[in-house]
Design a protein around this motif. Structure first.
Motif, mmCIF file in Angstrom:
data_model
loop_
_atom_site.group_PDB
_atom_site.id
_atom_site.type_symbol
_atom_site.label_atom_id
_atom_site.label_comp_id
_atom_site.label_asym_id
_atom_site.label_seq_id
_atom_site.Cartn_x
_atom_site.Cartn_y
_atom_site.Cartn_z
ATOM 1 N N PHE A 197 0.832 -1.200 0.000
ATOM 2 C CA PHE A 197 0.000 0.000 0.000
ATOM 3 C C PHE A 197 0.870 1.256 0.000
ATOM 4 N N VAL A 198 1.930 1.225 0.781
ATOM 5 C CA VAL A 198 2.807 2.390 0.869
ATOM 6 C C VAL A 198 3.591 2.587 -0.423
ATOM 7 N N ILE A 199 4.245 1.527 -0.916
ATOM 8 C CA ILE A 199 5.139 1.714 -2.064
ATOM 9 C C ILE A 199 4.400 1.775 -3.393
ATOM 10 N N GLU A 200 3.167 1.251 -3.449
ATOM 11 C CA GLU A 200 2.421 1.284 -4.706
ATOM 12 C C GLU A 200 1.437 2.450 -4.787
ATOM 13 N N ARG A 237 -16.824 -25.185 -10.968
ATOM 14 C CA ARG A 237 -16.444 -23.875 -10.438
ATOM 15 C C ARG A 237 -14.965 -23.594 -10.702
ATOM 16 N N LEU A 238 -14.684 -22.344 -10.977
ATOM 17 C CA LEU A 238 -13.315 -21.867 -11.144
ATOM 18 C C LEU A 238 -13.083 -20.699 -10.183
ATOM 19 N N ILE A 239 -11.985 -20.776 -9.437
ATOM 20 C CA ILE A 239 -11.601 -19.718 -8.489
ATOM 21 C C ILE A 239 -10.208 -19.230 -8.849
ATOM 22 N N ILE A 240 -10.060 -17.917 -9.011
ATOM 23 C CA ILE A 240 -8.760 -17.318 -9.335
ATOM 24 C C ILE A 240 -8.503 -16.172 -8.359
ATOM 25 N N VAL A 241 -7.276 -16.084 -7.870
ATOM 26 C CA VAL A 241 -6.851 -14.948 -7.047
ATOM 27 C C VAL A 241 -5.608 -14.336 -7.681
ATOM 28 N N VAL A 242 -5.602 -13.024 -7.841
ATOM 29 C CA VAL A 242 -4.433 -12.290 -8.331
ATOM 30 C C VAL A 242 -4.229 -11.082 -7.422
ATOM 31 N N PRO A 243 -3.006 -10.561 -7.331
ATOM 32 C CA PRO A 243 -2.803 -9.347 -6.548
ATOM 33 C C PRO A 243 -3.404 -8.133 -7.246
ATOM 34 N N ARG A 244 -3.971 -7.239 -6.471
ATOM 35 C CA ARG A 244 -4.414 -5.962 -7.035
ATOM 36 C C ARG A 244 -3.233 -5.002 -6.947
ATOM 37 N N GLU A 245 -2.611 -4.718 -8.087
ATOM 38 C CA GLU A 245 -1.396 -3.905 -8.066
ATOM 39 C C GLU A 245 -1.214 -3.158 -9.381
ATOM 40 N N ARG A 246 -0.388 -2.128 -9.314
ATOM 41 C CA ARG A 246 -0.040 -1.324 -10.481
ATOM 42 C C ARG A 246 1.347 -1.716 -10.967
ATOM 43 N N GLU A 247 1.593 -1.460 -12.240
ATOM 44 C CA GLU A 247 2.912 -1.778 -12.801
ATOM 45 C C GLU A 247 3.872 -0.612 -12.613
ATOM 46 N N ASN A 280 8.509 -8.717 -7.465
ATOM 47 C CA ASN A 280 8.016 -10.006 -7.941
ATOM 48 C C ASN A 280 8.117 -10.086 -9.460
ATOM 49 N N PRO A 281 8.306 -11.285 -9.997
ATOM 50 C CA PRO A 281 8.398 -11.457 -11.458
ATOM 51 C C PRO A 281 7.027 -11.496 -12.115
ATOM 52 N N HIS A 282 6.321 -10.386 -12.081
ATOM 53 C CA HIS A 282 4.977 -10.320 -12.661
ATOM 54 C C HIS A 282 5.019 -9.714 -14.051
ATOM 55 N N PHE A 283 4.209 -10.276 -14.944
ATOM 56 C CA PHE A 283 4.037 -9.738 -16.290
ATOM 57 C C PHE A 283 2.758 -8.914 -16.398
ATOM 58 N N ASN A 284 1.730 -9.316 -15.651
ATOM 59 C CA ASN A 284 0.405 -8.728 -15.799
ATOM 60 C C ASN A 284 -0.005 -8.040 -14.497
ATOM 61 N N PHE A 285 -0.650 -6.892 -14.620
ATOM 62 C CA PHE A 285 -0.990 -6.075 -13.458
ATOM 63 C C PHE A 285 -2.456 -5.673 -13.538
ATOM 64 N N PHE A 286 -3.157 -5.798 -12.390
ATOM 65 C CA PHE A 286 -4.587 -5.531 -12.337
ATOM 66 C C PHE A 286 -4.861 -4.571 -11.175
ATOM 67 N N PRO A 287 -4.892 -3.266 -11.440
ATOM 68 C CA PRO A 287 -5.070 -2.291 -10.358
ATOM 69 C C PRO A 287 -6.499 -2.196 -9.827
ATOM 70 N N TYR A 288 -7.477 -2.704 -10.590
ATOM 71 C CA TYR A 288 -8.880 -2.656 -10.176
ATOM 72 C C TYR A 288 -9.530 -4.003 -10.476
ATOM 73 N N THR A 289 -10.658 -4.253 -9.815
ATOM 74 C CA THR A 289 -11.384 -5.493 -10.111
ATOM 75 C C THR A 289 -11.838 -5.522 -11.565
ATOM 76 N N HIS A 290 -12.270 -4.359 -12.101
ATOM 77 C CA HIS A 290 -12.723 -4.374 -13.491
ATOM 78 C C HIS A 290 -11.554 -4.584 -14.463
ATOM 79 N N SER A 291 -10.328 -4.310 -14.021
ATOM 80 C CA SER A 291 -9.164 -4.630 -14.853
ATOM 81 C C SER A 291 -9.070 -6.139 -15.051
ATOM 82 N N PHE A 292 -9.323 -6.887 -13.980
ATOM 83 C CA PHE A 292 -9.261 -8.341 -14.102
ATOM 84 C C PHE A 292 -10.445 -8.890 -14.882
#
Length: 232
Positions: free
Chosen positions: A11-14, A176-186, A192-204
């Protein structure tokens, strides 16, 4: 370090640090002081994403230090996942050490089949009644609808061909399918070695398009929890 703690740090660094500082060499210097040169390797890793070989990809993940003991999931996400398991068979794709499967089994003792999948399963815990399969998420070695519930947490952000990965998860999920991803900005420099970033739920939701009629997509403490029902 627990996920709840790292989410407070995120929260602080992003969200608090301005982008001009977050992408600066000063931030890189501070991050390297705390975490070493691996943060520079991660930046180059993302820059070269379209050109990485399978061996380079696997090597980085083998050498990537674990921030969380056992699982990247927060306690709140674990409780939600465990409570939403449907049917008698479950597959955790991207199972890591098998920590989440331990919680799933404990909360759903009547499961007939429990399977963990990861492209590296060397350090997966030997859990009674759990089978492990080494495979890539983009090419899962299972039949259509083979598992009642398919779970995939903190994986999609790492996968270059994430739409293909989501299609595979949907293919093997019967109920049923369950997916969890971090809510974060690029940002240029991340931990972390992330390629994809989802800052909002509607982004995902854009990433999982088309979205079925029965779904849930919500923020659980800086992580995006997504659930869809596959039947009818």
């Amino acid at each position: 370090m627990k996920r709840e703690t790292t989410n407070k740090i995120r929260f602080v660094i992003e969200d608090i640090l301005p982008p001009i500082l977050r992408d600066s060499r000063l931030f890189l210097w501070l991050a390297q002081s705390a975490w070493g040169s691996h943060i520079s390797h991660l930046a180059r890793f993302r820059e070269r994403a379209p050109f990485l070989t399978a061996d380079e990809y696997a090597e980085l993940y083998r050498n990537h230090p674990r921030v969380h003991a056992g699982t990247d999931n927060s306690d709140a996400c674990i409780r939600r996942i465990v409570s939403e398991i449907a049917g008698s068979s479950v597959c955790d794709v991207g199972c890591g050490t098998g920590a989440l499967l331990t919680h799933i089994k404990a909360g759903n003792p009547d499961l007939a089949r429990v399977t963990g999948v990861d492209f590296v399963i060397d350090d997966a815990a030997a859990l009674p009644g759990v089978e492990y399969v080494a495979a890539k998420i983009e090419e899962l070695p299972f039949a259509d609808g083979e598992f009642d519930t398919v779970v995939c947490t903190h994986v999609i952000e790492h996968v270059l061909e994430y739409r293909q990965a989501i299609a595979e998860l949907r293919r093997i999920a019967r109920k049923r399918l369950i997916i969890v991803v971090p809510r974060e900005r690029e940002y240029r420099y991340t931990f972390n070695p992330h390629f994809n970033f989802f800052p909002y739920t509607h982004s995902f939701l854009r990433a999982v398009h088309p979205v079925p009629l029965r779904y849930v997509c919500e923020d659980i403490g800086r992580d995006i929890f997504y659930l869809e029902d596959r039947e009818g």
